[in-house]
Design a protein around this motif. Structure first.
Motif: not given
Length: 512
Positions: A247, A251, A254, A364
């Motif tokens: 992740y 995120s 990139k 997250q």
């Protein structure tokens, strides 16, 4: 300056002192358990004496030959050998039978092979000279006791190292490790059971994992799945870590290719951890099912996914979802209620402390000002934690202006969305929320399994390998006000179960 000596760093000297202290507790607890086993066996008569029976191996009967490792016609110390053999009760009988004769019966495959392999190796090598003195089966038992108790001592030491990494508090870590040394399932860690080996491999593997030694961690955790079936759950640590890192790569960096690479690497690590257990199931399938006609096959052999372990647990021991929910089993639920209550309290405590972290599984994790303050207050940590697998930094580390902007948001009471897997927590707060997530999730799954699926009385030893229990207990014992009261309760619970367990278990009475 002249005449000035360089002092040893407090952290190093303190760690050495704590290690010596823990080593004393671990040794003393094992000597206590072994003494209690001998004492209760001497004072009381066993409920069931069938464990002393030792028929010849089926392979030697079918071959018409003598046992390759027979007891001598007359051993020099028959009473010693007999005492050791008579102390082998409950599942210890199965482990020693497998070590001596291999997997003869279908239900034997419920016991994974790592402990029997170690017992056989020790008996045929290190303790081989003792066979004429006490007999081969007694040597097998002696090897089993040595392996279990030695593995427990090293497991306690790894528990301490793991606790220091996660908790960042030497006092709480030491207290938690001492609690493990006197855990309520201690009788199983000093008997010929696989609990000690599993705890050593599990704690050691997680210690290497959090230190970034991925290959070592994979090897240790794979062996844990070769010792106990629940070792396969340790693959979840790699799985969650891969999700967190992927992740972050996708995120924040990139970089889709890097994210895919991380997921593939994590999947391979998980497969390596699962491999020993899967291979053992394949081994059982070829031994029992292969080469037989359809009419001769066992029912599980014909299943689309033939899982021997699940069939054995269901068919021979009645394990299944809600199958243990019977009125006559109410005493067993009471026997398991202390450990289940402690586990639930630990899960609820950590989830309430960092709800947003657990909702996102640390992938997250948004933290509000209230949660940030609660983290600092609950943990009392002053130091920034060092890098770990669950808080791995990269080129996306916060710059000074970003940190200043987030501080201003926190002062205004706004919600902070922290970058996942950040090694340096804001405001010098430890990264323990993300680190502890997989431990709590693991414990939650084990609690649900123990309560709804397994024989519930087994929960005491099944959950005893979870470090979260000891971290939580150690934390509340050190809390001002309630710590002293809870300390008396927890120590009393451990001592009572050690005395009760050693009394009942060693004399073949049911206990967890």
């Amino acid at each position: 300056m002249a005449g000035k000596t360089t002092a040893v760093p407090t952290s190093v000297s303190g760690l050495q002192h704590d290690t010596r202290c823990l080593l004393w507790w671990a040794l003393a607890s094992r000597l206590l358990l072994l003494t209690l086993i001998i004492l209760w066996r001497s004072l009381l008569s066993s409920y069931d004496t069938s464990s002393a029976l030792n028929p010849p191996c089926l392979s030697t009967i079918s071959a018409g030959s003598s046992n390759p490792c027979p007891n001598p016609p007359s051993v020099l110390l028959p009473r010693v050998g007999s005492a050791i053999e008579n102390s082998i009760v409950w599942d210890s009988v199965h482990f020693l039978r497998i070590a001596e004769c291999g997997y003869e019966y279908e239900h034997s495959y419920a016991f994974l092979p790592l402990l029997p392999i170690c017992i056989r190796l020790f008996s045929n090598a290190v303790f081989a000279p003792l066979v004429p003195l006490i007999g081969y089966r007694a040597v097998l038992g002696l090897s089993g006791y040595l392996i279990s108790n030695t593995a427990f001592i090293f497991a306690a030491l790894y528990m301490h190292r793991l606790s220091i990494i996660v908790l960042k508090d030497p006092e709480v870590a030491l207290r938690a490790s001492i609690l493990f040394s006197l855990n309520p399932a201690s009788i199983f860690y000093s008997s010929i059971y696989s609990e000690s080996l599993y705890a050593l491999l599990s704690f050691g593997g997680l210690y290497h994992f959090l230190n970034g030694a991925g290959y070592n961690a994979t090897f240790w955790l794979a062996l844990s799945g070769f010792a106990r079936s629940n070792g396969v759950l340790n693959a979840g640590y790699f799985c969650l870590n891969a999700m967190q890192r992927a992740y972050k790569a996708f995120s924040w960096d990139k970089n889709a290719f890097l994210a895919l690479k991380i997921l593939v690497s994590g999947a391979l690590s998980c497969l390596c951890i699962l491999a020993p257990f899967i291979c053992f199931q394949v081994y059982g399938y070829f031994n029992i099912c292969a080469g037989r006609s359809v009419d001769e096959m066992r029912p599980w052999c014909k299943a689309r996914l033939p899982l021997l372990y699940n069939y054995i647990q269901s068919h021979y021991w009645g394990v299944g979802f809600l199958r243990y929910f019977q009125v006559k089993q109410f005493p067993n639920f009471l026997l398991a209620s202390p450990i289940l209550s402690l586990a639930l309290q630990a899960i609820i405590y950590y989830m309430k402390l960092w709800p947003n972290v657990f909702i996102t599984l640390g992938i997250q994790a948004p933290l509000s000002r209230k949660e940030l303050a609660g983290t600092a207050l609950a943990l009392g940590s002053k130091d920034i934690p060092r890098k770990s697998c669950f808080s791995e930094s990269s080129s996306s580390t916060l710059q000074d202006d970003d940190a200043l902007r987030l501080r201003r948001k926190a002062i205004k009471g706004e919600t902070l969305v922290m970058k996942p897997l950040e090694s340096e927590a804001l405001f010098n707060l430890p990264s323990i929320p993300v680190v502890i997530v997989p431990f709590v999730v693991h414990l939650s799954f084990m609690v649900a399994t123990a309560f709804f699926v397994m024989h519930v009385q087994v929960a005491t030893r099944f959950l005893s390998s979870s470090p979260v229990l000891y971290w939580f207990a150690s934390h509340i014992m050190g809390s001002p006000g309630v710590g002293k009261k809870w300390g008396y309760f927890i120590w009393s619970y451990c001592v009572a179960y050690i005395l009760l367990g050693s009394l009942l278990f060693s004399n073949f009475y049911p206990f967890t």
